[in-house]
Design a protein around this motif. Structure first.
Motif, PDB file in Angstrom:
ATOM      1  N   PRO A 136      -8.409 -39.653  -1.771  1.00 40.63           N
ATOM      2  CA  PRO A 136      -7.067 -40.206  -1.565  1.00 40.63           C
ATOM      3  C   PRO A 136      -6.061 -39.830  -2.639  1.00 40.63           C
ATOM      4  O   PRO A 136      -4.895 -39.568  -2.338  1.00 40.63           O
ATOM      5  CB  PRO A 136      -7.317 -41.718  -1.543  1.00 40.63           C
ATOM      6  N   ARG A 137      -6.495 -39.796  -3.888  1.00 38.00           N
ATOM      7  CA  ARG A 137      -5.564 -39.500  -4.970  1.00 38.00           C
ATOM      8  C   ARG A 137      -5.001 -38.086  -4.851  1.00 38.00           C
ATOM      9  O   ARG A 137      -3.791 -37.862  -5.001  1.00 38.00           O
ATOM     10  CB  ARG A 137      -6.256 -39.691  -6.326  1.00 38.00           C
ATOM     11  N   GLU A 138      -5.879 -37.131  -4.555  1.00 38.87           N
ATOM     12  CA  GLU A 138      -5.451 -35.738  -4.477  1.00 38.87           C
ATOM     13  C   GLU A 138      -4.551 -35.499  -3.262  1.00 38.87           C
ATOM     14  O   GLU A 138      -3.560 -34.757  -3.354  1.00 38.87           O
ATOM     15  CB  GLU A 138      -6.675 -34.824  -4.421  1.00 38.87           C
ATOM     16  N   VAL A 139      -4.895 -36.107  -2.122  1.00 47.30           N
ATOM     17  CA  VAL A 139      -4.076 -35.928  -0.926  1.00 47.30           C
ATOM     18  C   VAL A 139      -2.687 -36.533  -1.127  1.00 47.30           C
ATOM     19  O   VAL A 139      -1.676 -35.947  -0.723  1.00 47.30           O
ATOM     20  CB  VAL A 139      -4.791 -36.539   0.304  1.00 47.30           C
ATOM     21  N   ALA A 140      -2.622 -37.675  -1.790  1.00 51.07           N
ATOM     22  CA  ALA A 140      -1.320 -38.272  -2.105  1.00 51.07           C
ATOM     23  C   ALA A 140      -0.549 -37.422  -3.101  1.00 51.07           C
ATOM     24  O   ALA A 140       0.682 -37.305  -3.026  1.00 51.07           O
ATOM     25  CB  ALA A 140      -1.511 -39.688  -2.648  1.00 51.07           C
ATOM     26  N   GLU A 141      -1.277 -36.797  -4.025  1.00 49.56           N
ATOM     27  CA  GLU A 141      -0.634 -36.017  -5.070  1.00 49.56           C
ATOM     28  C   GLU A 141       0.024 -34.763  -4.525  1.00 49.56           C
ATOM     29  O   GLU A 141       1.018 -34.278  -5.092  1.00 49.56           O
ATOM     30  CB  GLU A 141      -1.651 -35.666  -6.158  1.00 49.56           C
ATOM     31  N   VAL A 142      -0.471 -34.205  -3.414  1.00 46.91           N
ATOM     32  CA  VAL A 142       0.214 -33.069  -2.781  1.00 46.91           C
ATOM     33  C   VAL A 142       1.650 -33.463  -2.466  1.00 46.91           C
ATOM     34  O   VAL A 142       2.600 -32.722  -2.764  1.00 46.91           O
ATOM     35  CB  VAL A 142      -0.518 -32.618  -1.500  1.00 46.91           C
ATOM     36  N   TYR A 143       1.816 -34.645  -1.867  1.00 42.00           N
ATOM     37  CA  TYR A 143       3.170 -35.115  -1.561  1.00 42.00           C
ATOM     38  C   TYR A 143       3.952 -35.407  -2.836  1.00 42.00           C
ATOM     39  O   TYR A 143       5.128 -35.021  -2.954  1.00 42.00           O
ATOM     40  CB  TYR A 143       3.126 -36.371  -0.688  1.00 42.00           C
ATOM     41  N   ASN A 144       3.328 -36.066  -3.802  1.00 39.78           N
ATOM     42  CA  ASN A 144       4.037 -36.432  -5.032  1.00 39.78           C
ATOM     43  C   ASN A 144       4.602 -35.209  -5.743  1.00 39.78           C
ATOM     44  O   ASN A 144       5.745 -35.216  -6.217  1.00 39.78           O
ATOM     45  CB  ASN A 144       3.087 -37.178  -5.978  1.00 39.78           C
ATOM     46  N   ARG A 145       3.783 -34.165  -5.828  1.00 42.19           N
ATOM     47  CA  ARG A 145       4.238 -32.956  -6.526  1.00 42.19           C
ATOM     48  C   ARG A 145       5.387 -32.298  -5.781  1.00 42.19           C
ATOM     49  O   ARG A 145       6.358 -31.832  -6.398  1.00 42.19           O
ATOM     50  CB  ARG A 145       3.063 -31.983  -6.690  1.00 42.19           C
ATOM     51  N   TRP A 146       5.271 -32.245  -4.463  1.00 44.23           N
ATOM     52  CA  TRP A 146       6.359 -31.657  -3.676  1.00 44.23           C
ATOM     53  C   TRP A 146       7.634 -32.493  -3.839  1.00 44.23           C
ATOM     54  O   TRP A 146       8.731 -31.955  -4.037  1.00 44.23           O
ATOM     55  CB  TRP A 146       5.971 -31.581  -2.198  1.00 44.23           C
ATOM     56  N   ASP A 147       7.493 -33.812  -3.787  1.00 38.20           N
ATOM     57  CA  ASP A 147       8.646 -34.707  -3.827  1.00 38.20           C
ATOM     58  C   ASP A 147       9.400 -34.603  -5.149  1.00 38.20           C
ATOM     59  O   ASP A 147      10.628 -34.732  -5.174  1.00 38.20           O
ATOM     60  CB  ASP A 147       8.179 -36.145  -3.593  1.00 38.20           C
ATOM     61  N   ARG A 148       8.677 -34.366  -6.232  1.00 38.67           N
ATOM     62  CA  ARG A 148       9.380 -34.236  -7.519  1.00 38.67           C
ATOM     63  C   ARG A 148       9.779 -32.789  -7.828  1.00 38.67           C
ATOM     64  O   ARG A 148      10.233 -32.493  -8.930  1.00 38.67           O
ATOM     65  CB  ARG A 148       8.539 -34.824  -8.640  1.00 38.67           C
ATOM     66  N   GLY A 149       9.587 -31.904  -6.849  1.00 35.73           N
ATOM     67  CA  GLY A 149      10.041 -30.527  -6.991  1.00 35.73           C
ATOM     68  C   GLY A 149       9.083 -29.608  -7.710  1.00 35.73           C
ATOM     69  O   GLY A 149       9.446 -28.484  -8.064  1.00 35.73           O
TER      70      GLY A 149
END
Length: 306
Positions: A220-233
């Motif tokens: 779960p952490r890694e899958v969420a982090e894909v979005y987090n990294r994209w969202d912060r550019g």
């Protein structure tokens, strides 16, 4: 909640949590609550249950509602809660979607009816009546590999125009041309979620709102982090994680979902890897492949046996 506000809130990795069973195939509600709490602690941006990963077609309507109620109470408003309420039966879909609203769900995800193979006009009528029956947001769920019919982009656009509470669609659709046309026809403020693991990152690149990925059950952490990294550019880092996750994505679909995910969670000590018939555990060969990948990702240790 205003529907435009919901579009902004329902972004990121919405984890489609599996349904754990006991040895007698009854629902293991304690493990289920533990999984939901683990998902939230791991950074998942939302929780969904009784979708494909939750084996809803193997449960009675009463069981599905009980699972939804348990999840809703466990989430307790910490993140958006979006249960799957669709069925091949129209009246059952209405009943479960209304139940989702009554229990306080933030939205409902409604799958294209499977087996029946309705035409596009029939799909429009089905989804419009479901949307009109409640005041909560609705996310359509298009998975033609399971339903044998594709919810076409023009039908999605018609529904989005006529039903203000239809705010998005989960696309478990490998046709990337189709998902581009969905945003073209519906507008880029329409929430598009990837349900295909290898397309989670690419869908963000075209304007997607996030993903509802079975892999989140295991990482779960890694899958969420894909979005987090994209969202912060942080595009390069998001790309790197996208490719890092591909071996795990691949092995979790070596057999019918959620069998590999349950096998993995069993090896991780999270659940008993039990499925309800007609599904069954993956072959020993596939379980060995899962074990090797989990070792590579350091999700288990060498002493874990199948």
């Amino acid at each position: 909640m205003a529907f435009e506000e919901a579009k902004e809130r329902f972004r990121g990795s919405i984890a489609p949590v599996i349904t754990p069973f006991n040895e007698d195939e009854s629902i293991d509600f304690e493990k289920f609550k533990e999984l939901i709490n683990w998902q939230i602690a791991s950074g998942s941006h939302g929780i969904s249950v009784t979708g494909t990963s939750g084996e809803p077609s193997s449960m009675s309507i009463e069981e599905r509602i009980q699972v939804m109620e348990t999840a809703c109470k466990t989430v307790n408003g910490r993140v958006p809660f979006i249960p799957g309420t669709g069925s091949t039966n129209h009246q059952e879909t209405l009943r479960m979607t209304k139940a989702a609203q009554e229990m306080g769900a933030d939205a409902a995800m409604v799958i294209v009816p499977y087996y029946n193979k309705p035409n596009q006009h029939a799909l429009y009528q089905h989804f419009k009546q479901v949307a009109d029956s409640v005041d909560i947001p609705i996310i359509l769920y298009n998975i033609p590999g399971r339903t044998a019919v594709n919810l076409e982009a023009f039908t999605i656009a018609r529904l989005a125009e006529d039903c203000p509470n239809i705010i998005g669609v989960k696309e478990s659709n490998k046709d990337f041309e189709h998902v581009n046309k969905v945003l073209l026809k519906c507008g880029r403020n329409f929430n598009l979620y990837s349900g295909i693991e290898v397309l989670c990152y690419p869908m963000l690149a075209i304007g997607g709102a996030g993903h509802i990925s079975a892999t989140a059950n295991v990482a779960p952490r890694e899958v969420a982090e894909v979005y987090n990294r994209w969202d912060r550019g942080d595009v390069k880092s998001a790309q790197d994680l996208h490719y890092e996750l591909m071996p795990l994505n691949d092995v979790l679909f070596r057999d019918t979902n959620p069998a590999p995910a349950k096998a993995a969670l069993g090896m991780m000590g999270k659940i008993k890897p039990i499925l309800r018939k007609p599904l069954d555990v993956p072959s020993l060969e596939i379980q060995n492949e899962i074990r090797e990948v989990l070792l590579d990702y350091q999700l288990i240790t060498e002493d874990v046996e199948i």
